[in-house]
Design an enzyme around this catalytic site. Structure first.
Site, PDB file in Angstrom:
ATOM      1  NE  ARG A 102       2.688   2.665   2.156  1.00 23.01           N
ATOM      2  CZ  ARG A 102       3.378   1.530   2.240  1.00 23.01           C
ATOM      3  NH1 ARG A 102       2.848   0.405   1.822  1.00 23.01           N
ATOM      4  NH2 ARG A 102       4.604   1.520   2.739  1.00 23.01           N
ATOM      5  CD  GLN A 132      11.900  -0.045   4.194  1.00 26.59           C
ATOM      6  OE1 GLN A 132      10.701  -0.284   4.343  1.00 26.59           O
ATOM      7  NE2 GLN A 132      12.844  -0.775   4.793  1.00 26.59           N
ATOM      8  CG  ASP A 221      11.469  -1.564  -4.073  1.00 26.28           C
ATOM      9  OD1 ASP A 221      10.773  -2.496  -3.648  1.00 26.28           O
ATOM     10  OD2 ASP A 221      11.076  -0.377  -4.114  1.00 26.28           O
ATOM     11  CB  CYS A 261      11.945  -1.705   1.290  1.00 27.86           C
ATOM     12  SG  CYS A 261      11.122  -1.805  -0.306  1.00 27.86           S
ATOM     13  NE  ARG A 289       9.344   1.552   7.713  1.00 28.23           N
ATOM     14  CZ  ARG A 289       8.356   1.411   6.824  1.00 28.23           C
ATOM     15  NH1 ARG A 289       8.436   0.479   5.882  1.00 28.23           N
ATOM     16  NH2 ARG A 289       7.297   2.208   6.851  1.00 28.23           N
TER      17      ARG A 289
HETATM   18  N1  NVA Z   1       8.744   0.723  -4.386  1.00 25.78           N
HETATM   19  C1  NVA Z   1       7.742  -0.071  -3.719  1.00 25.78           C
HETATM   20  C2  NVA Z   1       8.025  -0.098  -2.243  1.00 25.78           C
HETATM   21  C3  NVA Z   1       7.040  -0.908  -1.437  1.00 25.78           C
HETATM   22  C4  NVA Z   1       7.310  -0.831   0.043  1.00 25.78           C
HETATM   23  C5  NVA Z   1       6.357   0.508  -3.996  1.00 25.78           C
HETATM   24  O1  NVA Z   1       6.233   1.739  -4.036  1.00 25.78           O
HETATM   25  O2  NVA Z   1       5.432  -0.257  -4.213  1.00 25.78           O
HETATM   26  N1   CP Z   2       8.498  -1.805   3.132  1.00 29.91           N
HETATM   27  C1   CP Z   2       7.215  -1.407   3.288  1.00 29.91           C
HETATM   28  O1   CP Z   2       6.918  -0.216   3.335  1.00 29.91           O
HETATM   29  O2   CP Z   2       6.334  -2.431   3.399  1.00 29.91           O
HETATM   30  P1   CP Z   2       4.735  -2.347   3.370  1.00 29.91           P
HETATM   31  O3   CP Z   2       4.339  -1.971   1.968  1.00 29.91           O
HETATM   32  O4   CP Z   2       4.283  -3.712   3.762  1.00 29.91           O
HETATM   33  O5   CP Z   2       4.286  -1.288   4.353  1.00 29.91           O
END
Ligand code: NVA
Ligand code: CP
Length: 306
Positions: A102, A132, A221, A261, A289
């Site tokens: 991530r 997701q 979101d 999400c 997930r």
């Molecule tokens: N669009 C959000 C999704 C979090 C799971 C982000 O990137 O923070």
């Molecule tokens: N939806 C999602 O990816 O959640 P987290 O940021 O908690 O991993």
């Protein structure tokens, strides 16, 4: 060797397999039946941004498959002290069998993958969140059957989730009605991705209520994604009318689902009576997930299981 860096990295046929496989893996999990295809395999999870669902679903999922995990963050590894991503990829991928990352720019995960000896999975970047959408479509199928020919309303930011929904629509044959405030539109190049096209599967609406009309699924979101916190106040003003409420749900089909999400901000992108209401499937979506990612990890390491 396959990486999963964006939704377009797999074919429609591979998704059909993964959804079937995830159904079986979920059923076995619910029946407390052991499913250990990844004994002695290790997943490295690298987090440069916060997470709850991604961390828990990958970690629990890998243990359930018989494997183990290593958890790294920017703060507790040399990644935060400017070791080149290429060097990190070369080293980590000599010791583990699979890597989930991530991070911020998609270019960073691509550089890691280009130097990795093992499959790399995108656990969210600024541009995409394919795991997701894999879970979201699986959840839609569980509740309503095939998503082909259906309409998804996207209400909110033209962000990583929106881009990934558009890639999925082009690949799996459904439509996305997109409504974003001015200045927060989809970047069509990202939504199309490498070699993809989203033109026929995507329609823009300046009014979010119109985007919801006739939709089979309404989804949204956060207004401010991770990494964009400095824009928070400005975004709160721009997104004020992009809050999914009962009126928007009433404009969608009577049996429309609501997804998010998570994490969610009640009273911002969604009203509490929608996310906590009868059309919401957000808890199934979060749980799924884990099931779909187990199918994905098994597939990337072992291929199709007959
Ligand atoms: N669009 C959000 C999704 C979090 C799971 C982000 O990137 O923070
Ligand atoms: N939806 C999602 O990816 O959640 P987290 O940021 O908690 O991993």
């Amino acid at each position: 060797m396959k990486h999963y860096l964006q939704f377009n990295d797999l074919t429609a046929d591979e998704y059909t397999y993964l959804f079937e496989r995830a159904t079986l893996i979920k059923k076995k999990f619910k029946a407390y039946e052991k499913h250990h295809p990844l004994v002695d395999r290790t997943l490295a999870m690298i987090f440069e941004k916060a997470s709850t669902r991604t961390r828990v679903s990958f970690e629990a999922g890998m243990y359930q498959l018989g494997g183990s995990v290593v958890h790294l963050t920017t703060g507790d590894s040399q990644l935060g002290r400017a070791e080149p991503i290429e060097d990190s990829a070369k080293v980590i991928s000599r010791m583990v069998d699979l890597v989930m990352i991530r991070t911020y720019e998609q270019a960073k995960i691509e550089r890691f993958a280009a130097n990795s000896r093992v499959p790399v999975i995108n656990g969210l970047t600024n541009e995409y969140h394919p795991c997701q959408i894999l879970a979201d479509i699986f959840t839609f199928i569980e509740h309503r059957g095939s998503i082909q020919g259906k309409t998804v309303a996207w209400v909110g930011d033209g962000n990583n989730m929106a881009n990934t929904w558009l890639q999925a629509a082009a690949l799996l044959g459904f439509k996305v009605h997109v409504s974003t405030p001015r200045g927060y539109e989809i970047d069509e190049k990202l939504a199309a991705g490498a070699g993809g096209t989203s033109a026929s599967s995507y329609q823009f609406f300046s009014n979010p209520l119109e985007a919801c009309q006739g939709a089979d699924l309404v989804t949204t979101d956060v207004w401010t994604s991770m990494g964009y916190e400095a824009e928070n106040e400005e975004r709160k003003k721009a997104f004020a009318d992009w809050c999914v409420d009962a009126e928007m749900m009433a404009a969608a089909k009577p049996d429309a689902l609501f997804m998010h999400c998570l994490p969610a901000h009640r009273g911002e992108e969604v009203e509490a009576d929608v996310i906590d209401g009868p059309q919401s499937v957000v808890w199934d979506e979060a749980e799924n997930r884990m099931h779909v990612q187990k199918a994905l990890m098994e597939y990337l390491l072992l291929g199709r299981i007959a």
